[in-house]
Scaffold this active site. Structure first.
Site: not given
Length: 264
Positions: A177, A208, A210-212
């Site tokens: 990523k 943002t 919690g995106t992973g």
């Protein structure tokens, strides 16, 4: 009229008391995408929008019992792993999943969005040698790539080198990523032969958290629904981009992405 059982996805991760990441984000993502989410809790965090104030690992026997309970009766079409914290927990999870025939998406969680450590330093080598070899897809960010391989990514040209270093540790696919690089975000997916790049607009939204977790859970959900790896990653990226766009303030710090953005 008999109801149809949806595809089943298991998350093995830590609990986020603030509800933005971890088990809570995983289950919200799975519900939003139409699969039945199940959970093995490996650790409990005291966590809010400002950071992680503490975490406590569950005993390995408790994690093993949860895995055996769910996989032995209900089963899963895909599994996602997140925060595992200690060498013993990593080894316990890797041993059980290595003997189970379902795609495994590994989010090699090292630190929280706020920079708080969520993986003991002595557990890094266990992730390398035990967990990554059983993974179908590994989804490291740039810091996690460096932690696992010592490869430092400074621009988009370094993404393939980083992915190849991850693949040397044994997973079938690596998704590196690149969102922390300057410019438009680019993620690189490869199995060593095929290569796919996924781009998205850079959104002006600081919320943002919690995106992973959300991305890895979305990939696992689409794999459970029958997508191949590139297809699952592409659809997961679309979902996460929408969730980031609708991220909202919560507390006094970094708010979460909106897992229910498609419904609002």
């Amino acid at each position: 009229m008999t109801a149809t059982t949806p595809p089943r996805v298991l998350t093995v991760a830590g609990s986020d008391s603030g509800g933005g990441a971890g088990i809570q984000a995983d289950l919200k993502t799975m519900l939003a995408l139409g699969v039945h989410g199940m959970s093995v809790i490996a650790a409990v965090t005291a966590q809010n929008s400002l950071g992680v104030q503490g975490y406590w690992e569950l005993p390995a026997e408790a994690v093993r019992a949860q895995l055996d309970s769910v996989l032995g009766d209900i089963g899963a079409q895909a599994v996602k792993t997140g925060m595992l914290a200690s060498p013993e927990l990593v080894e316990t999870v890797a041993e059980r999943l290595g003997a189970y025939e379902a795609p495994v998406v590994v989010d090699p969680v090292g630190v929280s969005k706020h920079g708080d450590s969520l993986l003991a330093p002595e557990a890094v080598d266990t992730v390398r040698t035990r967990l990554l070899p059983v993974a179908t897809v590994v989804t490291p960010n740039l810091w996690e790539v460096e932690q696992l391989t010592s490869v430092k990514v400074e621009d988009e040209d370094d993404l393939r080198r980083a992915a190849d270093a991850i693949l040397e540790l044994g997973p079938a696919w690596a998704l590196v990523k690149g969102g922390h690089l300057p410019g438009e975000p680019v993620d690189l997916l490869t199995d060593g032969t095929r290569e796919y790049r996924f781009t998205a607009e850079r959104l002006d939204n600081r919320h943002t958290h919690g995106t992973g977790c959300t991305l890895a859970s979305a990939i696992a959900s689409h794999l459970a629904m029958g997508e191949d790896v590139p297809g699952a990653v592409g659809k997961a990226k679309e979902y996460v981009t929408g969730a980031i766009r609708r991220g909202f303030p919560l507390g006094d710090g970094i708010g979460p992405v909106d897992h229910a953005w498609q419904w609002r």
